[in-house]
Design an enzyme around this catalytic site. Structure first.
Site, mmCIF file in Angstrom:
data_model
loop_
_atom_site.group_PDB
_atom_site.id
_atom_site.type_symbol
_atom_site.label_atom_id
_atom_site.label_comp_id
_atom_site.label_asym_id
_atom_site.label_seq_id
_atom_site.Cartn_x
_atom_site.Cartn_y
_atom_site.Cartn_z
ATOM 1 N N ALA A 161 59.658 31.246 9.083
ATOM 2 C CA ALA A 161 60.990 31.212 9.685
ATOM 3 C C ALA A 161 62.007 31.912 8.791
ATOM 4 O O ALA A 161 62.838 32.708 9.264
ATOM 5 C CB ALA A 161 61.402 29.766 9.941
ATOM 6 N N TYR A 162 61.954 31.636 7.504
ATOM 7 C CA TYR A 162 62.865 32.271 6.554
ATOM 8 C C TYR A 162 62.591 33.770 6.471
ATOM 9 O O TYR A 162 63.511 34.594 6.489
ATOM 10 C CB TYR A 162 62.688 31.625 5.185
ATOM 11 C CG TYR A 162 63.560 32.204 4.096
ATOM 12 C CD1 TYR A 162 64.874 31.792 3.933
ATOM 13 C CD2 TYR A 162 63.059 33.162 3.203
ATOM 14 C CE1 TYR A 162 65.674 32.314 2.917
ATOM 15 C CE2 TYR A 162 63.844 33.687 2.191
ATOM 16 C CZ TYR A 162 65.149 33.253 2.056
ATOM 17 O OH TYR A 162 65.934 33.782 1.050
ATOM 18 N N ILE A 163 61.325 34.127 6.396
ATOM 19 C CA ILE A 163 60.928 35.531 6.331
ATOM 20 C C ILE A 163 61.448 36.301 7.535
ATOM 21 O O ILE A 163 62.037 37.384 7.412
ATOM 22 C CB ILE A 163 59.393 35.637 6.241
ATOM 23 C CG1 ILE A 163 58.898 35.111 4.891
ATOM 24 C CG2 ILE A 163 58.921 37.073 6.464
ATOM 25 C CD1 ILE A 163 57.414 34.824 4.863
#
Length: 257
Positions: A161-163
């Site tokens: 999700a962060y990526i």
């Protein structure tokens, strides 16, 4: 690198309550800017502003909230003038249970919140800034977004999700740079590697973990917030006036692998 700011030059920094954002506020204040440290944590924003001396304005804001972002710009520009520098440093890495979730286990709310802060926040703040600069241009307008080496490599410690959210920011910044260019404003991305912040430390466990991580970096050390500040300082300086739509890696050579 240091540079002179005009007396009325205003810099708005989101995610300013700690780490890289706080360090950027200190650097900007030392270089003559009126700094607005903005953070979802009002106490942290106030603490940073107090450390800068007089003439700086702390504000609490949830960058994922459209109305809150509009109100922030209304307040800042009414009180101290048009924002000339926008630094979108607000970021969020969610590690439910303290561990990086695999995609098969990734919950939708983690995905949505990651995008809300990292990507939507950068969009809302920069859109509001661009709208206002279309109506009231400034000289030497500068926007700096924050990507991540995780988005470039697929990540090792960060969640999908962060990526994905940081990859979205890096693509969006190029579109923004193209639309801001007719106003003479630049927009660039800083892509930090392993930087010694609370966020990095939340992804490593065990004594000596950072030292082990440093072994995979060609320059042989974990980066510091001052390494990032130096890169941002260059992008804000007159020397970088012809650089826009670019990604500046600050990773000690980590991405060469």
């Amino acid at each position: 690198m240091t540079f002179a700011a005009s007396p009325a030059r205003v810099a708005l920094v989101t995610g300013a309550g700690r780490g890289i954002g706080a360090a950027l506020c200190i650097h900007l204040a030392r270089n003559g800017f009126h700094v607005v440290p903005a953070d979802i944590d009002a106490a942290n924003a106030d603490k940073v502003a107090a450390s800068l001396g007089d003439g700086h304005l702390a504000r609490a804001v949830d960058v994922a909230d459209e109305a809150a972002v509009t109100a922030l710009f209304d307040d800042v520009e009414t009180r101290i003038g048009p924002v000339g520098v926008l630094i979108c440093a607000a970021g969020l890495l969610l590690l439910p249970g303290g561990a990086r979730p695999l995609i098969a286990d990734l919950q939708l709310d983690t995905w949505e919140r990651s995008f809300a802060v990292n990507a939507r926040g950068a969009f809302l703040c920069s859109r509001e800034w661009l709208r206002r600069r279309n109506a009231l241009p400034v000289e030497h307008g500068r926007a700096v977004f924050f990507g991540s080496v995780a988005a470039q490599l697929g990540g090792y410690r960060s969640s999908a999700a962060y990526i994905a959210a940081k990859a979205a920011v890096m693509g969006y910044a190029k579109a923004f740079a193209r639309e801001a260019a007719p106003l003479g404003m630049t927009a660039n991305v800083i892509a930090p590697g392993l930087i010694d912040t609370e966020m990095l430390r939340s992804t490593v466990t065990g004594s000596g973990a950072l030292a082990v991580a440093a072994q995979s970096i060609p320059l042989g050390r974990i980066g510091t917030v001052q390494d990032v500040v130096a890169a941002v300082s260059y992008l804000l300086s007159p020397a970088a006036a012809y650089i826009t739509g670019s990604v500046i890696d600050v990773n000690g050579g980590y991405r060469m692998q």
